[in-house]
Design an enzyme around this catalytic site. Sequence first.
Site, PDB file in Angstrom:
ATOM      1  N   ARG A 162       0.912  -1.231  -0.138  1.00 44.33           N
ATOM      2  CA  ARG A 162       0.039  -0.068  -0.092  1.00 44.33           C
ATOM      3  C   ARG A 162       0.896   1.302   0.134  1.00 44.33           C
ATOM      4  NH1 ARG A 162      -4.896   1.195   4.286  1.00 44.33           N
ATOM      5  NH2 ARG A 162      -3.384   0.939   6.043  1.00 44.33           N
ATOM      6  N   ASP A 445      -3.645   2.740  13.877  1.00 48.94           N
ATOM      7  CA  ASP A 445      -2.817   3.251  12.841  1.00 48.94           C
ATOM      8  C   ASP A 445      -3.624   4.536  12.796  1.00 48.94           C
ATOM      9  OD1 ASP A 445      -5.395   3.197  11.101  1.00 48.94           O
ATOM     10  OD2 ASP A 445      -4.347   1.648   9.899  1.00 48.94           O
TER      11      ASP A 445
END
Length: 531
Positions: A162, A445
């Site tokens: 990603r 996150d």
Amino acid sequence: MTLELTDPNPVSGAQEILTPEALAFVEALHAKFAGRRDELLAARAGRREEIAQTGRLDFLPETRHVRESEWTVAPAPDALRDRRVEMTGPAVPAKMAINALNSGAKVWLADMEDAACPTWPNVVSSIINLRDGARGTLSFTNEDGREYRLRTDAPLAVVVTRPRGWHMDEAHVLIDGRRAVGGLVDFGLHFFHLAQLLIDNGHGPYYYLPKMESHLEARLWNDVFTFAQAELGIPHGTIRATMLIETIPAAFQMEEILYELREHAAGLNAGRWDYLFSVIKYFRDAGPDFVLVDRGDITMRAPFMRAYTELLVKTCHQRGAYAMGGMAAFIPSRDPEVNAAAFEKVRSDKTREAGDGFDGSWVAHPGLVEVCQEVFDGVLGDRPNQLDRLREDVSVTGADLLDVRSAPGSNTETGLRNNLYVALAYTAVWLSGNGAVAIHNQMEDAATAEISRSQVWQLISNQSVLADTGQPVTRELVATLLEEEAERLRGEVPAETFERYYVPAKALIADLCLDEGFVDFLTLPAYEQVI
């Protein structure tokens, strides 16, 4: 066009990654696509302003033909046909990368975005670790002498990388004096060094694409893929991408996003915190009808979240793409009672996803791989996926997606304090260079910090009243509670760490929560402090 590195040797081995040829490839990507990226970011601002004026969002009339015509995405490569368990986490440090590859998950989302603080050493080290992982040579020796190596007794997880979203720049790569586009730097370095290596291994190159807000942003990624493959002599369609539907505008353009990337598409993913953060961001001045209850009360079973996830499954399967479920962020504890309760919640959530037709789901810790796999094994059996579940029973309207008041719950001082604690704790660790942070037995996150700080801002902006205390949420109250939560954290970390990271994090969270204006991404001002 001239490319300049402000720090050409951030870590050992950087010269193997930052080669003249690789940088020329990155420069070529910028020459062709950076201008369009800038235009699309400007279009985001225009779209947000239109929503602010109308308080509405709906499916696009100009793309009705895409939604009503017959088409499917390209068939998945063999390596991505079974995605029932996906491990997520950063590619740095090397120990975490090795644990993810060895986890037993079918896929590892190697994160250079929300779970990674994009310091320049982290960016370059991520590419080094991913390259060495693809070579089978990645290893790490801990300070205590423990060695970490790639397993040879079972398959490693297939890597899906990603890169950063379109909104992030890279301060250490200057092109004609301007910061480079972070996503193009990440993708360019990764693709240049790993594309052929991954092809030779039989699984890649594959990507997760974050934070997109329109099908035009998906079209840009598709054009980047087409150009990159042609430049390096890679067959067209080799790249496969899974798009995260984690913004509210993207929820109204799922089919269009798949259509734009149909030659490179592998699926869509349904998250939670970034999606809710986007709801607040886009409808922040739409009044109390869009004020979210405490985030701890908003489960994926809330009607508007059910509408979002069921529409995603239906869209994916009608178009031959995989539907990927959200994160199980729990970190196993030494307390057996805590573990038992948490594992039951994880099992319940994964059971919902598998029953709804998802083809797989995410976990944040190797200890959750087994329970997630067990649930999906029970539904899939020997089948690699459930693309044949078309979910023709699902019918979702725009109003269903926006009915945020359908979520049961309330706003409380407990929830407000928790948001301030988590936003501060996460941001402090992010400023230290780590994007994956353990808080209250959860691996968090940047999305967690974003929903936390944005929800505080929303409560102030709407003068919301707390259900448990009867107090209105004012700037003065938030400032007081932030001070108290900071003091609580002071007692939980070393004094030097608190002064170095928590003090500036507290100032940043105060600005983001208390200012009248709304900052689009916490990581933008935080990045300025990191560099």
